[in-house]
Design an enzyme around this catalytic site. Structure first.
Site, PDB file in Angstrom:
ATOM      1  N   GLU B  29     -13.562  -2.061   7.149  1.00  0.00           N
ATOM      2  CA  GLU B  29     -14.000  -3.529   6.734  1.00  0.00           C
ATOM      3  C   GLU B  29     -12.755  -4.288   6.522  1.00  0.00           C
ATOM      4  O   GLU B  29     -11.996  -3.947   5.697  1.00  0.00           O
ATOM      5  CB  GLU B  29     -15.042  -3.469   5.768  1.00  0.00           C
ATOM      6  CG  GLU B  29     -16.274  -2.843   6.279  1.00  0.00           C
ATOM      7  CD  GLU B  29     -17.107  -2.226   4.987  1.00  0.00           C
ATOM      8  OE1 GLU B  29     -16.956  -2.864   3.996  1.00  0.00           O
ATOM      9  OE2 GLU B  29     -18.000  -1.406   5.290  1.00  0.00           O
ATOM     10  N   GLU B  60     -20.879   1.826   6.657  1.00  0.00           N
ATOM     11  CA  GLU B  60     -20.282   3.045   6.406  1.00  0.00           C
ATOM     12  C   GLU B  60     -20.264   4.375   7.121  1.00  0.00           C
ATOM     13  O   GLU B  60     -19.537   5.124   7.536  1.00  0.00           O
ATOM     14  CB  GLU B  60     -20.051   3.236   4.944  1.00  0.00           C
ATOM     15  CG  GLU B  60     -19.094   2.343   4.085  1.00  0.00           C
ATOM     16  CD  GLU B  60     -19.687   0.966   3.772  1.00  0.00           C
ATOM     17  OE1 GLU B  60     -21.002   0.979   4.105  1.00  0.00           O
ATOM     18  OE2 GLU B  60     -19.055   0.071   3.316  1.00  0.00           O
ATOM     19  N   PHE B  83     -13.387   0.684  -0.698  1.00  0.00           N
ATOM     20  CA  PHE B  83     -13.256   1.168  -1.881  1.00  0.00           C
ATOM     21  C   PHE B  83     -13.791   2.671  -2.169  1.00  0.00           C
ATOM     22  O   PHE B  83     -15.002   2.844  -1.358  1.00  0.00           O
ATOM     23  CB  PHE B  83     -14.000   0.437  -3.293  1.00  0.00           C
ATOM     24  CG  PHE B  83     -13.551  -0.752  -3.566  1.00  0.00           C
ATOM     25  CD1 PHE B  83     -12.993  -0.990  -4.705  1.00  0.00           C
ATOM     26  CD2 PHE B  83     -13.573  -1.884  -2.671  1.00  0.00           C
ATOM     27  CE1 PHE B  83     -12.522  -2.185  -5.239  1.00  0.00           C
ATOM     28  CE2 PHE B  83     -13.238  -3.125  -2.939  1.00  0.00           C
ATOM     29  CZ  PHE B  83     -12.671  -3.118  -4.233  1.00  0.00           C
ATOM     30  N   ALA B  84     -13.278   3.722  -2.599  1.00  0.00           N
ATOM     31  CA  ALA B  84     -13.616   4.915  -2.848  1.00  0.00           C
ATOM     32  C   ALA B  84     -15.093   5.168  -3.189  1.00  0.00           C
ATOM     33  O   ALA B  84     -15.852   6.008  -2.869  1.00  0.00           O
ATOM     34  CB  ALA B  84     -12.577   6.006  -3.566  1.00  0.00           C
ATOM     35  N   ASP B  85     -15.506   4.033  -4.007  1.00  0.00           N
ATOM     36  CA  ASP B  85     -16.805   4.230  -4.615  1.00  0.00           C
ATOM     37  C   ASP B  85     -18.038   3.932  -3.528  1.00  0.00           C
ATOM     38  O   ASP B  85     -19.200   4.307  -3.674  1.00  0.00           O
ATOM     39  CB  ASP B  85     -17.073   2.939  -5.460  1.00  0.00           C
ATOM     40  CG  ASP B  85     -15.867   2.648  -6.493  1.00  0.00           C
ATOM     41  OD1 ASP B  85     -16.175   2.995  -7.623  1.00  0.00           O
ATOM     42  OD2 ASP B  85     -14.619   2.392  -5.907  1.00  0.00           O
ATOM     43  N   PHE B  86     -17.586   3.773  -2.187  1.00  0.00           N
ATOM     44  CA  PHE B  86     -18.588   3.660  -1.355  1.00  0.00           C
ATOM     45  C   PHE B  86     -18.588   4.816  -0.301  1.00  0.00           C
ATOM     46  O   PHE B  86     -19.601   4.803   0.588  1.00  0.00           O
ATOM     47  CB  PHE B  86     -18.423   2.253  -0.481  1.00  0.00           C
ATOM     48  CG  PHE B  86     -18.008   1.148  -0.995  1.00  0.00           C
ATOM     49  CD1 PHE B  86     -18.856   0.869  -2.444  1.00  0.00           C
ATOM     50  CD2 PHE B  86     -17.290   0.341  -0.918  1.00  0.00           C
ATOM     51  CE1 PHE B  86     -18.596  -0.294  -3.045  1.00  0.00           C
ATOM     52  CE2 PHE B  86     -17.077  -1.112  -1.576  1.00  0.00           C
ATOM     53  CZ  PHE B  86     -17.798  -1.038  -2.647  1.00  0.00           C
ATOM     54  N   ILE B  87     -17.973   5.781  -0.738  1.00  0.00           N
ATOM     55  CA  ILE B  87     -17.878   6.932   0.191  1.00  0.00           C
ATOM     56  C   ILE B  87     -19.153   7.716  -0.128  1.00  0.00           C
ATOM     57  O   ILE B  87     -19.578   8.303   0.857  1.00  0.00           O
ATOM     58  CB  ILE B  87     -16.623   7.941  -0.417  1.00  0.00           C
ATOM     59  CG1 ILE B  87     -16.051   8.638   0.693  1.00  0.00           C
ATOM     60  CG2 ILE B  87     -17.001   8.649  -1.496  1.00  0.00           C
ATOM     61  CD1 ILE B  87     -14.768   9.293   0.629  1.00  0.00           C
ATOM     62  N   HIS B 129     -16.902   0.153  -8.901  1.00  0.00           N
ATOM     63  CA  HIS B 129     -15.737  -0.354  -8.311  1.00  0.00           C
ATOM     64  C   HIS B 129     -14.547   0.139  -8.936  1.00  0.00           C
ATOM     65  O   HIS B 129     -13.405  -0.316  -9.020  1.00  0.00           O
ATOM     66  CB  HIS B 129     -15.519  -1.753  -7.972  1.00  0.00           C
ATOM     67  CG  HIS B 129     -16.473  -2.579  -6.967  1.00  0.00           C
ATOM     68  ND1 HIS B 129     -17.552  -2.830  -7.267  1.00  0.00           N
ATOM     69  CD2 HIS B 129     -16.207  -2.900  -5.751  1.00  0.00           C
ATOM     70  CE1 HIS B 129     -18.187  -3.338  -6.249  1.00  0.00           C
ATOM     71  NE2 HIS B 129     -17.229  -3.302  -5.208  1.00  0.00           N
TER      72      HIS B 129
HETATM   73  C1  LIG Z   1     -21.380  -0.631   0.877  1.00  0.00           C
HETATM   74  C2  LIG Z   1     -20.517  -1.465   0.619  1.00  0.00           C
HETATM   75  N1  LIG Z   1     -19.380  -1.711   1.474  1.00  0.00           N
HETATM   76  C3  LIG Z   1     -18.424  -2.877   1.086  1.00  0.00           C
HETATM   77  C4  LIG Z   1     -18.360  -3.562   0.250  1.00  0.00           C
HETATM   78  C5  LIG Z   1     -17.309  -4.473  -0.134  1.00  0.00           C
HETATM   79  N2  LIG Z   1     -17.958  -5.680   0.257  1.00  0.00           N
HETATM   80  C6  LIG Z   1     -18.480  -6.619  -1.048  1.00  0.00           C
HETATM   81  S1  LIG Z   1     -19.113  -7.841  -0.615  1.00  0.00           S
HETATM   82  C7  LIG Z   1     -18.835  -7.780   1.317  1.00  0.00           C
HETATM   83  C8  LIG Z   1     -19.188  -8.729   2.084  1.00  0.00           C
HETATM   84  C9  LIG Z   1     -20.640  -8.967   2.225  1.00  0.00           C
HETATM   85  O1  LIG Z   1     -21.059  -9.799   3.166  1.00  0.00           O
HETATM   86  P1  LIG Z   1     -22.273 -10.398   2.984  1.00  0.00           P
HETATM   87  O2  LIG Z   1     -23.381  -9.395   3.297  1.00  0.00           O
HETATM   88  O3  LIG Z   1     -22.767 -11.363   4.348  1.00  0.00           O
HETATM   89  O4  LIG Z   1     -22.652 -11.237   1.819  1.00  0.00           O
HETATM   90  P2  LIG Z   1     -21.873 -12.371   1.353  1.00  0.00           P
HETATM   91  O5  LIG Z   1     -20.672 -12.150   0.563  1.00  0.00           O
HETATM   92  O6  LIG Z   1     -21.468 -13.391   2.457  1.00  0.00           O
HETATM   93  O7  LIG Z   1     -22.942 -13.200   0.306  1.00  0.00           O
HETATM   94  C10 LIG Z   1     -18.176  -6.581   1.223  1.00  0.00           C
HETATM   95  C11 LIG Z   1     -17.576  -6.013   2.398  1.00  0.00           C
HETATM   96  C12 LIG Z   1     -19.371  -3.131  -0.763  1.00  0.00           C
HETATM   97  N3  LIG Z   1     -19.354  -3.955  -1.983  1.00  0.00           N
HETATM   98  N4  LIG Z   1     -20.255  -2.172  -0.387  1.00  0.00           N
END
Ligand SMILES: Cc1ncc(C[n+]2csc(CCOP(=O)(O)OP(=O)(O)O)c2C)c(N)n1
Ligand SMILES: Cc1ncc(C[n+]2csc(CCOP(=O)(O)OP(=O)(O)O)c2C)c(N)n1
Ligand SMILES: [Mg+2]
Ligand SMILES: [Mg+2]
Lengths: 326, 324, 324, 326
Positions: B29, B60, B83-87, B129
């Protein structure tokens, strides 16, 4: 368009302004180096939380996302303990343990922001399951973004809610970006509401920058869900006016794109245009609300600044109910 | 030697390996448009095109699953976890596919992939995180796990991981990304499975890795001023563990302290301690001490967060307790 | 005392708790129509209706996520994982929601749920249906982890887990389900966090849990015939660990062996060993030995599977090595 | 209906009979206590693997499920090493390390059965990604059941394949049950092909008990996918004639339901009806194939019985390529 009670309109406006000013202040404090962690602002998306959550009862549930301040405010959380939480103070909703990404107010059914994209979906499904089992009449609302829509757990939750006819509304806030990734790249369909068909549930795409459109859609969805027909999906098209997080260099889009949107489709401007044109509210009405909210937000920050941090002894509180730490 | 940052070092590794082998590619991502959430992939799409530097949806399980599939089909993917937290989201893909397919299929295939996972506590990122979960993966047969502490190792281990025909988890501490350090020119490779004696000493062995290596080395400095000569070992790989390097040191110092940022209970420190208690107990002149976070999620509020972080002083104090 | 099977014992626990408290319900795959893949839920839908005994789709993230959500909304869910091997699918829900929400939200809520996970090697079920992963969860602050070895504890711990206001993981070995044993009548509760000295002895302490308790007790029998009196401790809870019971035994026996079916590296044995090496080293007269599976996925073919299983003879041999 | 070459028809029949007799033999051996592990038979679903995979090239990829024997055979794997694998013998495809649930033949692009429901989906997506990057022209086919369709990873894989226009065909084998759970209970829509719309990919529902219908649908899908248009979803309606696993007491359905299906809609009977009526094949042609396959299966079992188990020294082989076990 229907007629609205003046008080209702004032409340809508108050909530939208409260979110806007709260978020502006949070952004300011963050850039000023006052805030720990990182923050994701809801600016530009106020009409969604406001138009939708204004129709809920206090005991209905909301499960939110990493961009949760607006949902919190619109569900009725107080901005003082919210601000204190974002400052990491012991007077915050989570006593400073959660911060922006884990802000929650269980007393108004707000089951928390969530640092895991998609993490809140099934909390709402579960809360709705509980409501159904208890026959309490409560509903649950859960939010996810155009990015979060692509997480598998959303799919699982929608199917499960559908087969059990749970009272839950799946709300997609389609704000065009998932962090730096445009939804046109990462999301295979232009309108995510089409996915609702895959679970045999109604799904509609609505202008999320028009609080009245949101509110009408919300009422329909709630009527359907409260009647025991099962889940419902609402997709709101909107735009994230600020960066993904405060401090985002926003290299993935032009300043012009943002400005254009802000000029032409900001939900607060849209609201003002309608209510002034229809003479539902006067500029004076609105100014009064604005001033009142600005003062409220100022107090919240002033207090949050002064409030104490948690003391060391609080680390192991609010943890295992029955103890058990080695 | 020239000094570059940890994140630049990983970029060099990526770049060199992508140049060297056209089957290497990267997915995750915010990799291409953002250059990675910590800038660790910056410039790669410009150099190698967005066919080899792929932004993914927030999916993921697909990121890791597709990396395994691509590896089975002859590619060498490097996947990023954000982030490793999402593993946990793709734990099944790591645990039941990435780690096992070669064995289950009787060696018909191999899985030459790397999963990069930025971990650790940074700036009140709070409970979801800030985590370090490397210990889970040392309990999973079939993967290798590396975790560099400095730019040179970051580069050398990443290159080794990309070239390895085995699946490798590569944990990188978020706080390390901007840290600078000397990195050898040329094709610098650090072999997987080899620990490094970062500082020689005779009175106590401190075993650590990742960011905590810096605390350990600071502690060793302080201890030296008080007459205690600590030998500091950087594990670099936590699976397979380089027992010999640890044992050799303990034979000399007769005292062992293990330090990691992850919670102490069930952490990597437990395994190291147990190995020594199993095979080297007669050499010990003191209890084996582990330093890890208290058993609690990482809190948001800065003063609370401070309580779960490990300082050089914590280490000094512990070492002194067993060096009396 | 009457004898019932492990699986019947868990059924009694479920039944009694569902009767006692209308907020208790159970969800999982093939629970209602099949009565659970090991028959461990048989008859519950007939007794409590399919509103409280819910078959789910194959959607593990929803099973656990919804259980957390229902718990937040005042219910007491018991979720079933089908096989512990699939817990990776919903690891994020366990790790980032179930374990953390109460803490992150500053105690505004509680998560009184139980996640049941049948684990262990059975009948050549191969690499993806034979695993024991309890060690991961002792490294996750916020959950408790229990793992009974016999029908009485199965019942008592399940009842305690259901009544606990904290989230509990309940691992149950697949081979144990049909095993019979005495179970006290009435409201039998086994407290979470308390180990049990299953056999008293003075020469060596064997710590184990789950199915391996039976191997350990067999080994103790054999050892007794050769004049070695082993004290055998059943951990029953692996997080939080009952250090005191272990320490008390080691103070007496001065020798420690830990036995589990999971791979040795990074397992629960490492933590037990490290605790003793940290706080009790001066009491020891021998190295601490761990017995766990070799570091390899579980193979399918029966003769190979045999090689990763632990027998009483393995334990006897190890004990004798340190009792010389 | 198109005209078919006789050889093609013979091949279709041979494959279907091979699957049927192989599976019957496996079931027999299992009930006789000869087999370790547990086995899931493909009986009743032969038309799907056969009609579809007969259109693939040898270097195209297939990622399978826990019910993988049929996919393996139809992709061109040999039944001798398959049977040996299911017996746990060292002559098996996985040298006895995998067994029924992990059977694989990489030499024909069969990337393995999978013990995790949904586990194969993204292996296929990744293989298709590799094919696209290498411009090799290969495609990947992945199977999942009506139960597996509800796993989140299927959703993630379909979206990802769609945005990257990967050459992958998502095949749902809708056999009415997920273990003991009827799909009408656990799956929110009667036709899962509707979900394809949510990813902007074609999705069609086809009679999976009619090998000709399967084959026509497969050709269309392959043409689309090979042309670089991106992924495609095929849903085949079929029925699992045997229990979920060998030994399943099948309390969740009536014997009558099964018998009715077998009498009226067994894919082998369906095939015979068509080819005999159209005189495309004679009963004699078919009998010859049947006898030949029966002999082949018998040899496979006889050999598997005699083949050696792996020796102890093989435990750590076929594991880390570069060593590293402590
Ligand atoms: C499972 C997971 N993967 C990746 C992330 C990192 N991350 C946080 S917000 C985000 C984008 C989210 O986009 P969207 O769902 O469209 O919401 P928006 O931020 O546009 O409100 C990402 C990739 C996360 N927090 N959790
Ligand atoms: C992730 C996961 N959850 C649960 C299981 C247990 N399980 C194996 S097969 C099966 C039913 C699968 O149904 P379906 O996908 O319709 O395939 P079918 O068996 O009908 O071919 C279940 C629940 C599993 N193997 N993996
Ligand atoms: Mg978005
Ligand atoms: Mg099925």
């Amino acid at each position: 368009m229907l007629a609205y009670k003046k008080e209702f309109l004032q409340n809508l406006y108050r909530t939208m302004v409260r979110i806007r000013l709260f978020e502006e202040k949070v952004g300011e404090c963050f850039l000023g180096g006052e805030l720990p962690g990182f923050v994701h602002l809801y600016i530009g998306e106020e009409a969604i939380a406001t138009g939708l959550l204004s129709e809920l009862n206090q005991d209905d549930y909301v499960a939110s996302t990493h961009r949760g301040h607006g949902h919190c405010i619109a569900k009725g959380a107080k901005i003082k303990p919210m601000m204190a939480e974002i400052f990491g103070k012991s007077t915050g909703y989570c006593k400073g343990k959660g911060g922006s990404m884990h802000i929650a107010d269980f007393s108004v059914g707000m089951l928390g922001a969530n640092g895991v994209v998609g993490g809140g979906i099934n909390l709402a499904v579960g809360a709705a399951l509980a409501a159904k089992m208890k026959k309490s009449g409560q509903v649950a609302v859960t939010f996810f973004g155009d990015g979060g829509a692509n997480r598998g757990t959303v799919h699982e939750g929608m199917n499960m809610a559908a087969i059990w006819k749970l009272p839950v509304i799946f709300v997609c806030e389609f704000n065009q970006y998932a962090s730096t990734t445009p939804s046109s790249y990462g999301t295979s369909v232009p309108n995510l509401a089409v996915r609702a068909q895959g679970y045999n549930m109604p799904g509609v795409t609505v202008d999320g920058n028009d609080v009245f459109a949101v509110n009408e859609a919300a009422k329909k969805a709630l009527e359907y869900v409260r009647a025991g027909n099962g889940p419902y999906m609402l997709e709101f098209k909107t735009y994230r006016i600020k960066g993904h997080y405060v401090g985002d260099p926003e290299l993935y889009r032009s300043k012009q794109e943002v400005q254009d949107h802000f000029d032409k489709n900001d939900p607060l401007k849209n609201f003002a245009k309608v209510v002034l044109a229809k003479k539902w509210l006067s500029q004076k009405d609105m100014d009064a609300i604005y001033a009142e909210v600005a003062a409220e937000v100022k107090t919240a920050v002033d207090d949050a600044r002064k409030d104490p941090y948690p003391t060391d002894s609080e680390l192991f509180n609010d943890y295992y109910v029955e103890g058990g730490v080695n | 030697m020239r000094e570059i940052s940890f994140s630049e070092a990983t970029l060099e590794a990526m770049s060199e390996e992508m140049e060297r082998d056209s089957s290497v590619f990267v997915l995750g991502e915010d990799i291409a448009r953002q250059g990675g959430i910590f800038g660790q992939f910056k410039g790669l799409p410009q150099k190698f095109g967005t066919e080899r530097v792929l932004d993914t949806p927030i999916s993921e399980t697909s990121i890791v699953g597709a990396a395994v599939g691509a590896a089975l089909a002859g590619m060498r993917p490097v996947a990023d976890m954000h982030f490793a937290d999402f593993i946990g989201v793709c734990m099944d893909e790591v645990f039941n596919q990435m780690a096992k397919v070669r064995f289950m299929f009787g060696g018909q295939c191999k899985v030459p992939m790397v999963l990069r996972a930025p971990d650790g506590i940074i700036r009140s990122a709070a409970a979801q995180h800030s985590q370090s979960v490397e210990a889970w993966f040392m309990h999973i047969p079939g993967v290798k796990v590396v975790i560099p502490s400095n730019p040179a190792d970051a580069k050398g281990l990443l290159k080794a991981a990309i070239r390895s025909d085995d699946p490798v988890l590569y944990f990188e501490h978020k706080v390390l990304f901007p840290m600078k350090g000397p990195v050898p020119d040329g094709d610098h490779i650090v072999p997987i499975g080899k620990a490094n004696v970062s500082r020689a000493g005779k009175d106590v062995t401190i075993v650590s890795y990742s960011l905590m290596m810096h605390r350990a080395l600071e502690a060793a400095e302080k201890l030296a001023t008080e007459g205690v000569q600590a030998e500091v070992i950087d594990l670099r790989t936590i699976s397979p563990i380089d027992k010999e390097t640890i044992f050799e040191s303990v034979r000399k110092t007769k005292r062992l302290v293990i330090v990691h940022e992850a919670v102490k209970q069930g952490g990597v420190g437990a395994e190291i301690s147990a190995l020594v208690a199993e095979e080297m107990i007669d050499w010990l002149d003191a209890p084996i001490r582990r330093i890890g976070a208290p058993f609690v999620p990482v809190p948001f509020s800065p003063p609370l967060e401070q309580l779960v972080k490990i300082s050089a002083d914590n280490i000094v104090k512990t070492v002194k307790e067993i060096c009396r």
